[in-house]
Design an enzyme around this catalytic site. Sequence first.
Site, PDB file in Angstrom:
ATOM      1  N   GLU A   1       0.826  -1.218   0.000  1.00 19.92           N
ATOM      2  CA  GLU A   1       0.000   0.000   0.000  1.00 19.92           C
ATOM      3  C   GLU A   1       0.855   1.261   0.000  1.00 19.92           C
ATOM      4  OE1 GLU A   1      -2.746  -0.710   3.288  1.00 19.92           O
ATOM      5  OE2 GLU A   1      -4.139  -1.660   1.906  1.00 19.92           O
TER       6      GLU A   1
ATOM      7  N   GLU B   1      -5.413  -8.283  -1.735  1.00 17.18           N
ATOM      8  CA  GLU B   1      -6.129  -8.175  -0.459  1.00 17.18           C
ATOM      9  C   GLU B   1      -7.577  -7.862  -0.762  1.00 17.18           C
ATOM     10  OE1 GLU B   1      -4.784  -5.646   2.711  1.00 17.18           O
ATOM     11  OE2 GLU B   1      -2.689  -6.015   2.226  1.00 17.18           O
TER      12      GLU B   1
HETATM   13  C1  BGP Z   1      -4.521  -3.288   4.722  1.00 18.58           C
HETATM   14  C2  BGP Z   1      -3.206  -3.873   5.139  1.00 18.58           C
HETATM   15  C3  BGP Z   1      -3.245  -5.204   5.751  1.00 18.58           C
HETATM   16  C4  BGP Z   1      -4.533  -5.584   6.434  1.00 18.58           C
HETATM   17  C5  BGP Z   1      -5.769  -5.020   5.807  1.00 18.58           C
HETATM   18  C6  BGP Z   1      -7.033  -5.163   6.620  1.00 18.58           C
HETATM   19  O1  BGP Z   1      -4.448  -1.935   4.886  1.00 18.58           O
HETATM   20  O2  BGP Z   1      -2.308  -3.940   4.051  1.00 18.58           O
HETATM   21  O3  BGP Z   1      -2.090  -5.351   6.502  1.00 18.58           O
HETATM   22  O4  BGP Z   1      -4.486  -5.604   7.773  1.00 18.58           O
HETATM   23  O5  BGP Z   1      -5.626  -3.684   5.449  1.00 18.58           O
HETATM   24  O6  BGP Z   1      -7.100  -4.161   7.581  1.00 18.58           O
HETATM   25  P1  BGP Z   1      -7.417  -4.426   9.096  1.00 18.58           P
HETATM   26  O7  BGP Z   1      -6.438  -5.437   9.544  1.00 18.58           O
HETATM   27  O8  BGP Z   1      -7.211  -3.133   9.753  1.00 18.58           O
HETATM   28  O9  BGP Z   1      -8.808  -4.901   9.157  1.00 18.58           O
END
Ligand code: BGP
Length: 472
Positions: A180, A370
């Site tokens: 990201e 993701e």
């Molecule tokens: C993104 C990240 C991940 C992951 C995901 C879900 O921003 O790259 O590392 O965690 O979000 O977010 P969260 O874990 O806050 O639900």
Amino acid sequence: MGTSMSKFPDNFLWGGATAANQCEGAWDVDGKGISESDVVTAGSLTKIRETTEGIEEGKYYPSHDAIDFYHHYKEDIALFGEMGFKAYRMSISWTRIFPTGEESEPNEKGLEFYDKVFDELHKYGIEPVVTISHYDDPYELKKKYGSWANRRYVDCYVKYAKAIINRYHNKVKYWLTFNEINSLILYPVFTGLPKTKENYEGVYQSAHHKFIASAETVQYAHEHYPDIKVGMMFCALTSYPYSCNPKDVLGNMQKSDEGYFFCDTMCRGYYSNKAKKAMEAMGITLEIRDGDDEILRNGKVDFISFSYYSTTAFSYDMSDKETVGGNFSMGGKNPYLKTSDWGWQIDPIGLRITLNELYDRYQLPLMIVENGLGAEDKIEKDGSIHDDYRIEYLREHIKAMKDTINIDGVDLIGYTSWGCIDLISASTGEMKKRYGFIYVDKDNEGNGTLKRIKKDSFYWYKKVIESNGETL
Ligand code: BGP
């Protein structure tokens, strides 16, 4: 183009994704140094995570033990294999390899760990997709140099990237340089900080250094190992104009441009006129070294990968609008969408729109690395977990992908859903915000047996992969 109207490509990379700091644990084992993520405490939806000065006694840091993938990788990868994964997106923890970031030689113990993980994956025919930096840069670098605005980071990163590419080039074909990467700019944008030099100079300088570090890595990989593909990783924060008022449309375009700035530079290999003008308007002059332009030109990425969870809507006048957040984004609530329990708006059609926008802009292969639903799960008396809400979320997004491939002809090469095994939430540090097909017995305070349990979604996803996306 897809080969038939209803099919995913035969070699489509179905799988799941994790990040070292959210799953490995073993934070100080086998010579690992402290990562930035190791000094962040647990929080919740209403309590912001605290970043401490070093490790403070008596505080709970979820990354320290996480789900202990470090000692459970064989068991976990066997479960991924059972689901039929074709790909597994994971990250390497920089501080396992260079504990402070500044050593001249890598830590052999750290390198050995990932050798074992990659070998185990290949045993099941699973292709690793490796993020080089996923929110866990060495804490020592931060203490000494502050941030990526300092050029020193570039040298340390490139040394690390070369070390792991040299070591694993036979085992890892797909690499992502930064998780990201646009997260750099999201804080000032979404908190609405005024567009001043003071607020944005560090962000743009850091971005420049990350672009250089990424481009040097791409160039090195291409020159030495032509089979390797290096991609960028971008947080897709698709936003719609709240209304057809041209002011909403223009404002929304400008907001989207903040994110596309990262893709533009890394995919095209130069700064767009728009980006240059934006910096000029704020009075920002980047520190650019001789030769940087050439590095950018020679280090264009091979593909684009991105995270996608939700969308928002933008209005030039938000004063009377309800707002929602979700994975760094902040914007107007869209009345046509439902939200998750953590307030993230659910929008499968938005995924199709995002894929089309990216493909039309860059004409590069795309990988969704993701996507998923963070939700609380309940274990029934018989030990089963009926996560039909998660299945529903994933099914709708996969349908949207199918349409994007078959109707729009977009070159989508893979899908690794987020948190294929339950892990620590990045935003809140919680365990109960679960994404996995595999449940891990651990709670928000760190208690639990770490036992792995298959959820209903485990069996469902296995069928999806087996049928190459036909059985949804
Ligand atoms: C993104 C990240 C991940 C992951 C995901 C879900 O921003 O790259 O590392 O965690 O979000 O977010 P969260 O874990 O806050 O639900």
